[in-house]
Design a protein around this motif. Sequence first.
Motif, PDB file in Angstrom:
ATOM      1  N   GLY A 101      42.923  35.043  34.569  1.00  0.00           N
ATOM      2  CA  GLY A 101      41.793  34.512  33.837  1.00  0.00           C
ATOM      3  C   GLY A 101      40.649  35.495  33.635  1.00  0.00           C
ATOM      4  N   THR A 102      39.561  34.964  33.095  1.00  0.00           N
ATOM      5  CA  THR A 102      38.377  35.788  32.824  1.00  0.00           C
ATOM      6  C   THR A 102      37.824  36.374  34.115  1.00  0.00           C
ATOM      7  OG1 THR A 102      37.851  34.365  30.931  1.00  0.00           O
ATOM      8  CG2 THR A 102      36.096  35.783  31.762  1.00  0.00           C
ATOM      9  N   LEU A 103      37.874  35.605  35.184  1.00  0.00           N
ATOM     10  CA  LEU A 103      37.350  36.077  36.471  1.00  0.00           C
ATOM     11  C   LEU A 103      38.126  37.303  36.956  1.00  0.00           C
ATOM     12  CD1 LEU A 103      35.215  35.342  38.619  1.00  0.00           C
ATOM     13  CD2 LEU A 103      37.003  34.105  39.841  1.00  0.00           C
ATOM     14  N   GLY A 104      39.448  37.237  36.891  1.00  0.00           N
ATOM     15  CA  GLY A 104      40.268  38.365  37.307  1.00  0.00           C
ATOM     16  C   GLY A 104      40.084  39.565  36.399  1.00  0.00           C
ATOM     17  N   PHE A 105      39.926  39.316  35.085  1.00  0.00           N
ATOM     18  CA  PHE A 105      39.741  40.408  34.135  1.00  0.00           C
ATOM     19  C   PHE A 105      38.424  41.126  34.385  1.00  0.00           C
ATOM     20  CE2 PHE A 105      38.363  42.078  29.986  1.00  0.00           C
ATOM     21  CZ  PHE A 105      39.445  42.907  29.710  1.00  0.00           C
ATOM     22  N   LEU A 106      37.376  40.365  34.665  1.00  0.00           N
ATOM     23  CA  LEU A 106      36.079  40.981  34.970  1.00  0.00           C
ATOM     24  C   LEU A 106      36.158  41.820  36.245  1.00  0.00           C
ATOM     25  CD1 LEU A 106      33.606  38.074  34.100  1.00  0.00           C
ATOM     26  CD2 LEU A 106      33.989  40.195  32.823  1.00  0.00           C
ATOM     27  N   ALA A 107      36.905  41.329  37.233  1.00  0.00           N
ATOM     28  CA  ALA A 107      37.095  42.091  38.468  1.00  0.00           C
ATOM     29  C   ALA A 107      37.828  43.403  38.175  1.00  0.00           C
ATOM     30  CB  ALA A 107      37.880  41.263  39.484  1.00  0.00           C
ATOM     31  N   TYR A 108      38.794  43.343  37.259  1.00  0.00           N
ATOM     32  CA  TYR A 108      39.546  44.539  36.848  1.00  0.00           C
ATOM     33  C   TYR A 108      38.615  45.555  36.191  1.00  0.00           C
ATOM     34  CZ  TYR A 108      42.798  47.262  33.910  1.00  0.00           C
ATOM     35  OH  TYR A 108      43.481  48.260  33.271  1.00  0.00           O
ATOM     36  N   ILE A 109      37.763  45.108  35.273  1.00  0.00           N
ATOM     37  CA  ILE A 109      36.822  45.995  34.586  1.00  0.00           C
ATOM     38  C   ILE A 109      35.818  46.589  35.575  1.00  0.00           C
ATOM     39  CG2 ILE A 109      35.006  46.126  32.843  1.00  0.00           C
ATOM     40  CD1 ILE A 109      37.821  45.858  31.696  1.00  0.00           C
ATOM     41  N   VAL A 110      35.307  45.746  36.461  1.00  0.00           N
ATOM     42  CA  VAL A 110      34.345  46.229  37.476  1.00  0.00           C
ATOM     43  C   VAL A 110      35.003  47.283  38.359  1.00  0.00           C
ATOM     44  CG1 VAL A 110      33.044  45.557  39.533  1.00  0.00           C
ATOM     45  CG2 VAL A 110      32.935  44.140  37.475  1.00  0.00           C
ATOM     46  N   GLY A 111      36.272  47.060  38.708  1.00  0.00           N
ATOM     47  CA  GLY A 111      36.997  48.035  39.529  1.00  0.00           C
ATOM     48  C   GLY A 111      37.093  49.389  38.841  1.00  0.00           C
ATOM     49  N   ILE A 112      37.350  49.379  37.527  1.00  0.00           N
ATOM     50  CA  ILE A 112      37.415  50.629  36.764  1.00  0.00           C
ATOM     51  C   ILE A 112      36.070  51.345  36.790  1.00  0.00           C
ATOM     52  CG2 ILE A 112      37.658  51.590  34.426  1.00  0.00           C
ATOM     53  CD1 ILE A 112      39.754  49.415  33.879  1.00  0.00           C
ATOM     54  N   ILE A 113      35.009  50.595  36.546  1.00  0.00           N
ATOM     55  CA  ILE A 113      33.659  51.174  36.502  1.00  0.00           C
ATOM     56  C   ILE A 113      33.267  51.739  37.865  1.00  0.00           C
ATOM     57  CG2 ILE A 113      31.207  50.648  36.159  1.00  0.00           C
ATOM     58  CD1 ILE A 113      32.124  48.529  34.098  1.00  0.00           C
ATOM     59  N   ILE A 114      33.603  51.020  38.930  1.00  0.00           N
ATOM     60  CA  ILE A 114      33.252  51.473  40.286  1.00  0.00           C
ATOM     61  C   ILE A 114      33.907  52.825  40.586  1.00  0.00           C
ATOM     62  CG2 ILE A 114      33.680  51.026  42.740  1.00  0.00           C
ATOM     63  CD1 ILE A 114      33.175  48.068  42.179  1.00  0.00           C
TER      64      ILE A 114
END
Length: 408
Positions: A175-188
């Motif tokens: 879902g959107t929650l998991g996708f946002l976590a994925y994007i945040v992980g990339i940025i981190i």
Amino acid sequence: TFIIFLSVFAYIKNKSKIFFITGLLGLLAVFISGSRGPLLSLILGPIIAGGITLLQIKDDNKKYKKIYLLSLVFITILLGTFIGLRQNEYIKNLPAIGRVLRIDKDELLNSPRAMAIGVGIQGWKAKPFFGWGPNNYFAVFNAFYPDNILHRGGWGETWFDNAHNYPINILATQGTLGFLAYIVGIIIIIFFLIKRKKKNKITDLDLFLLLSFYFVYIFTNVTVFDNPSSLMYFGFFLALINFDKKDEIVQKKDNDLNIVLIIFVSLIVYIFILLTNINVYKGNNLMIESMVGMKYGNTSIGYKKYIEAKKTGSPHINDFTRDIARISQGTYAKNSQLYFSSKDNKDIIDNIIIDLEKEFIKSPYDVRYSLLINSLLKSAIKDPSKSLDILSKRIQVLEQGLIISPGR
């Protein structure tokens, strides 16, 4: 791509010729394989990594800026030349490059993989917040099965348990929650590397190489999905970006080595190897023997090997059951009297159907079990005295399948 990156990184550190050779072999493998995703990622990843690296370089250091701009000009001219000569027979037949130049927009958008991506988007729209659960894309594909996939793609690709696009796969399953976590992980990870550069723990070149691999990994996953090998490479990458040659390694001499700890760690390693390698190897070998035996009419041997495969402790028992069902269906369909020729032959099909029903209970969103049970009932059990009961059961199991996959 990982071999290329690691070879370049290692060669820069110690100038060993062996790493130069392994890097060339890795590049050659990308071209020979003809994979368009890794090739395009190898071009796009370093370009973005170079741009980010330049933003971190001091103004008085113009060396890397010149190299970056010259590289962009060279890549642009090279790509322009290839595109201009794309109708040339020699260029069209170049490994990997030819496949990229032959990309047809309409064909690409109508391909089975594009349809699988579309299914993933439909799945996300149905459950936008938390998705269908990790590794549950097959349930999404069943629920939104595109009924024209055979017309578009033929029999080559008809079943997908991944969206062939990692970001879309995450949207559908987490879902959107998991996708946002994925994007945040990339940025981190990007900012973590930039921070290490600012602290002088890595060089400008280190930053460029590490970011290049990371972006190549991300872009490659746009056309495929993660697997144990790619996750192992990514885990190695995470370890590498935390490595600091300036860190002090404290050596502690301890003559009283804890034998209990050694035994415990060795046992854990052995169990891991047993479950992920040895048992899987034994099970797969037995299933090959099983399917060969069943295909050529040696039903008793084929079924015996299947039972042995189930006892190996392999985590792929559900795959074994589907495989033996598919092969059995074909064998019994060719010989209408096989089911009645002996009690053993009758029991084999009856027991396989029972196994399918058990797996169907464990995986209630997997329509393959419904379809396989129906196929076995239709092709294998040709008993006139039970025709009405069999027909009733087939209708029941197909109705269950239609609930899971209404597009069929």
